[in-house]
Every structure is written in C-alpha cells, then in structure tokens.
Design an enzyme around this catalytic site. Sequence first.
Site, PDB file in Angstrom:
ATOM      1  N   ASP A  18       7.236   6.777   2.086  1.00 21.55           N
ATOM      2  CA  ASP A  18       7.321   5.383   2.490  1.00 21.55           C
ATOM      3  C   ASP A  18       7.690   5.371   3.977  1.00 21.55           C
ATOM      4  O   ASP A  18       8.111   6.387   4.534  1.00 21.55           O
ATOM      5  CB  ASP A  18       8.402   4.689   1.648  1.00 21.55           C
ATOM      6  CG  ASP A  18       8.688   3.288   2.110  1.00 21.55           C
ATOM      7  OD1 ASP A  18       7.739   2.492   2.214  1.00 21.55           O
ATOM      8  OD2 ASP A  18       9.860   2.987   2.388  1.00 21.55           O
ATOM      9  N   ASP A  20       9.222   2.122   6.172  1.00 24.39           N
ATOM     10  CA  ASP A  20      10.415   1.348   6.520  1.00 24.39           C
ATOM     11  C   ASP A  20      11.597   1.747   5.649  1.00 24.39           C
ATOM     12  O   ASP A  20      11.525   1.690   4.419  1.00 24.39           O
ATOM     13  CB  ASP A  20      10.146  -0.145   6.363  1.00 24.39           C
ATOM     14  CG  ASP A  20       9.109  -0.648   7.353  1.00 24.39           C
ATOM     15  OD1 ASP A  20       9.322  -0.478   8.552  1.00 24.39           O
ATOM     16  OD2 ASP A  20       8.086  -1.201   6.906  1.00 24.39           O
ATOM     17  N   THR A 111       2.791   2.931   2.832  1.00 18.32           N
ATOM     18  CA  THR A 111       3.645   1.810   3.230  1.00 18.32           C
ATOM     19  C   THR A 111       3.140   0.476   2.707  1.00 18.32           C
ATOM     20  O   THR A 111       1.932   0.290   2.524  1.00 18.32           O
ATOM     21  CB  THR A 111       3.766   1.746   4.766  1.00 18.32           C
ATOM     22  OG1 THR A 111       4.554   0.613   5.138  1.00 18.32           O
ATOM     23  CG2 THR A 111       2.402   1.640   5.435  1.00 18.32           C
ATOM     24  N   SER A 112       4.066  -0.455   2.502  1.00 15.59           N
ATOM     25  CA  SER A 112       3.707  -1.822   2.128  1.00 15.59           C
ATOM     26  C   SER A 112       3.383  -2.669   3.356  1.00 15.59           C
ATOM     27  O   SER A 112       2.973  -3.828   3.218  1.00 15.59           O
ATOM     28  CB  SER A 112       4.857  -2.477   1.347  1.00 15.59           C
ATOM     29  OG  SER A 112       5.052  -1.824   0.107  1.00 15.59           O
ATOM     30  N   LYS A 143       3.356  -2.125  -4.174  1.00  9.90           N
ATOM     31  CA  LYS A 143       4.527  -1.650  -4.905  1.00  9.90           C
ATOM     32  C   LYS A 143       5.224  -2.855  -5.547  1.00  9.90           C
ATOM     33  O   LYS A 143       5.281  -3.920  -4.928  1.00  9.90           O
ATOM     34  CB  LYS A 143       5.488  -0.936  -3.951  1.00  9.90           C
ATOM     35  CG  LYS A 143       4.867   0.252  -3.217  1.00  9.90           C
ATOM     36  CD  LYS A 143       5.814   0.768  -2.130  1.00  9.90           C
ATOM     37  CE  LYS A 143       5.158   1.865  -1.314  1.00  9.90           C
ATOM     38  NZ  LYS A 143       6.018   2.354  -0.209  1.00  9.90           N
ATOM     39  N   ASP A 168      13.020   4.563  -0.316  1.00  6.48           N
ATOM     40  CA  ASP A 168      14.357   3.993  -0.164  1.00  6.48           C
ATOM     41  C   ASP A 168      14.549   2.724  -0.981  1.00  6.48           C
ATOM     42  O   ASP A 168      15.676   2.378  -1.307  1.00  6.48           O
ATOM     43  CB  ASP A 168      14.635   3.667   1.303  1.00  6.48           C
ATOM     44  CG  ASP A 168      13.876   2.435   1.765  1.00  6.48           C
ATOM     45  OD1 ASP A 168      14.523   1.445   2.171  1.00  6.48           O
ATOM     46  OD2 ASP A 168      12.635   2.435   1.723  1.00  6.48           O
TER      47      ASP A 168
END
Length: 223
Positions: A18, A20, A111-112, A143, A168
């Site tokens: 991931d 961020d 990543t989102s 996600k 995270d």
Amino acid sequence: MTERPVFPGRRFAAFLFDMDGTVLTSIASAERVWSRWAAAHGLDVATFLPTIHGVRTVETIARLGLPGVDPQEEADAIMRAEMADVADIDPIAGAAAFLAALPRERWAIVTSAPRKLAECRLAAAGLPPPPLMVAAEDVARGKPAPDCFQLAADKLGVSAVDCLVFEDAPAGIAAAEAAGAAVLVITATHTKAIATPHPTRAGYEGLASRCDPDGRLELVPVA
C-alpha cells in the site's frame, strides 16, 4: 544479519505495498483537504475524517449519499486539491532503502489513490516510481475488496496467496486477507495500537529482504 525471518518458514513470490501510511505519510495533507470538503458539505469533520483512509475517494463520497453530489466529480476535485498540497509528505522510516533493495520484478505499489495523485505523492516523498502500480482507476471495486491485490499479483505473474502485503489501514488489511495474502502491518502513522493477528512494524528500519536462488523473497530483521 540474523537468520531468523519475520515469517518463519515463509518465502514469497512478491511484496505488495500500500502507499499512504505504508511507504509514505500524507495524512496531514489529506486531512486538510478532506476537512475543508467535509465542512463545506455540512459534515461533522471529526467523525468523518477516520472514514477516508485506505479506501477510494469516489467510494467514500458515494456511500454518503449526499443529494445533488456527483461522487466522481467531487473525487476529481479532491484529487486536484490533494495534488496541490504536498508540502509535508514524507517517506516512512527506512522505506526508500528497503524498496531500492528489492528485485524490480518482485514488487508493486497497490494504492486506493488515483494514479496521478499517487505519482505526485511518491515524488513529494522522494521515493522512486515503482516498477508496477495498481491504482484506484485500475479496479472496479476498491479495498476492502481483494481485486487490487489480485490484479497486482497477476501482473507480476504470481498468485496473491503467494505474496506478502504491507498495509496500514483496516480496509487494506481486509483486502489482503480476502486475497489470501500474508500481511505485515506498518504502524508508523497509527496513533493507537491496532488489534490485528498479523505481525506489526513501526517502519522498515531493522528490516531487510533476502532473495533465495529461486528468486523468492524472505523478510528478515537486521541488527
């Protein structure tokens, strides 16, 4: 280097990260932008902010069901605002060296964030572009659906169940679990302990990867 791995007996086909909160911290930037947006739409900012992390912007907005609000238009506007606010984005401790040491064909960022925003934040944090990135627009379901990790594994030519995911946020952890991957939780940006059955690390200092003759990766601590 110690011979004791973080995941005893496990070697992985690839590492999936991931972004961020996992390889960089953009919480201050994101929360400034989202706080202004939430206040403008009459939302309770303190209650709303914890819901934005780890999921796609368009889905965060869509689930609010705000009348007269186009989630995609709002998401695009928020992305532009976030790209203009990158002054205090920093890498997670040890992330740059850890990523640089990995074989390029064995890792990806998942990543989102939209791709443009992800590239902007990585540059702001001084991290190099990844060899492969799966971003928000690459999947129909973000996600906690497992689609993004499955797609990244497919693009690397491996199975998601054979990967180690670095995450995270609860949504990302759930996505990795649904994909059948192993999980290491990075807690650098957490303000309180997280309840998780997975191993946790504050960052990447004291960690290294080791590649066996078959090209599989092992995660090991270093003194």
